[in-house]
Design a protein around this motif. Structure first.
Motif, PDB file in Angstrom:
ATOM      1  N   GLY A 149      41.432  33.681  46.011  1.00  0.00           N
ATOM      2  CA  GLY A 149      41.806  34.370  47.213  1.00  0.00           C
ATOM      3  C   GLY A 149      42.489  35.784  47.136  1.00  0.00           C
ATOM      4  N   LEU A 150      42.980  35.945  46.055  1.00  0.00           N
ATOM      5  CA  LEU A 150      43.600  37.305  45.797  1.00  0.00           C
ATOM      6  C   LEU A 150      42.938  38.013  44.571  1.00  0.00           C
ATOM      7  N   ASP A 151      41.584  37.769  44.462  1.00  0.00           N
ATOM      8  CA  ASP A 151      40.633  38.313  43.390  1.00  0.00           C
ATOM      9  C   ASP A 151      40.758  39.791  43.480  1.00  0.00           C
ATOM     10  N   VAL A 152      40.774  40.368  44.351  1.00  0.00           N
ATOM     11  CA  VAL A 152      40.717  41.905  44.541  1.00  0.00           C
ATOM     12  C   VAL A 152      42.116  42.691  43.901  1.00  0.00           C
ATOM     13  N   SER A 153      43.077  41.878  44.545  1.00  0.00           N
ATOM     14  CA  SER A 153      44.502  42.473  44.178  1.00  0.00           C
ATOM     15  C   SER A 153      44.655  42.128  42.624  1.00  0.00           C
ATOM     16  N   SER A 154      44.178  40.936  42.216  1.00  0.00           N
ATOM     17  CA  SER A 154      44.636  40.748  40.587  1.00  0.00           C
ATOM     18  C   SER A 154      43.940  41.713  40.049  1.00  0.00           C
ATOM     19  N   GLY A 155      42.472  42.116  40.286  1.00  0.00           N
ATOM     20  CA  GLY A 155      41.604  42.853  39.424  1.00  0.00           C
ATOM     21  C   GLY A 155      42.011  44.222  39.439  1.00  0.00           C
ATOM     22  N   ALA A 156      42.408  44.797  40.618  1.00  0.00           N
ATOM     23  CA  ALA A 156      42.821  46.281  40.711  1.00  0.00           C
ATOM     24  C   ALA A 156      43.984  46.321  40.172  1.00  0.00           C
TER      25      ALA A 156
END
Length: 259
Positions: A149-156
């Motif tokens: 659910g926090l994939d974008v945050s984790s990736g960036a």
């Protein structure tokens, strides 16, 4: 412990509340002049007033979204010779993987990777010339152990971590350090909103969701933002000059790794 940074100048991004505010408070208590930043004018003014009253240091306030180049320019103009930079920015909202759009990814990368890189590029050369600089990036424990659910945050944030790894070594000889702090669960407004979402999704009370979440942390509680601020202040200290290129996890033991 005297951190040896009294009289230094610090820019603390997204610092009107939460972990950014805790970092600003700890640095102000160490004697640093502070430039705050935030998007909520009332919260920003309140934090500025409280820091001035509590510590007596000089506190500036720059209102605006860090993703806006004009805000970053204003922030740098307010303290072009900053000795300390604390990079922080709001993370993308929780979103199921299948619903993440291309625009969501671009916005997350802009906020949590490109914006802090731009500030490092603007301020690190001057720090190197003056032979003192401390850059602390607030990322997330999800860089180390991704959270659904926090994939974008984790990736960036992982991208930011990798991107600055070589720069940390490049600037080390000039007494400029670059590190990141990876927070786990802390008692902040963001944590409260996450608990409310979890409680609503599961059909339980917020108190129950909180108790269950705390029980999964070996320390048995959420972190106090002041603890986070103290770690940030140490990394920014004179004594922190031999620590660089590190990603320091502060999560009460939640990550089950030996290294």
């Amino acid at each position: 412990m005297d951190l040896g940074i009294a009289g230094r100048k610090a820019i603390v991004c997204a610092s009107s509340k939460g972990l950014g505010r805790a970092c600003a408070r700890a640095l102000a208590e160490a004697g640093c002049a502070i430039v705050l930043n935030g998007r909520d004018p009332e919260a920003l003014a309140r934090t500025g007033r409280e820091l001035r009253e509590a510590t007596g240091v000089k506190v500036g306030e720059i209102l605006g979204d860090l993703d806006d180049p004009a805000t970053r320019e204003e922030l740098i103009a307010a303290c072009p010779d900053a000795d300390i930079l604390v990079n922080n920015n709001g993370g993308p909202p929780f979103k199921p993987f299948a619903e993440i759009t291309h625009d969501d990814i671009l916005k997350g990368v802009e906020s949590n990777m490109l914006t802090p890189i731009a500030l490092v590029q603007a301020l690190a050369p001057g720090m190197a010339e003056r032979k003192f600089g401390r850059i602390v990036n607030i990322t997330s424990s999800s860089v180390r152990a991704p959270i659904a659910g926090l994939d974008v945050s984790s990736g960036a944030r992982a991208g930011l971590t990798a991107f600055l790894a070589s720069a940390a070594r490049l600037y080390a000889r000039h007494n400029v350090t670059i590190n990141s702090i990876q927070p786990g669960s802390f008692a902040t407004d963001r944590q409260k909103s996450g608990l409310a979402r979890t409680a609503a999704t599961r059909g339980v009370s917020v108190d129950q969701a909180r108790s269950e979440s705390q029980a999964r942390i070996p320390a048995g509680r959420f972190g106090d933002p002041a603890e986070f601020g103290a770690l940030c202040a140490f990394l920014a200290s004179a004594q922190g000059g031999f620590i660089t290129g590190q990603n320091i996890l502060i999560d009460g033991g939640a990550f089950p790794g030996a290294f």
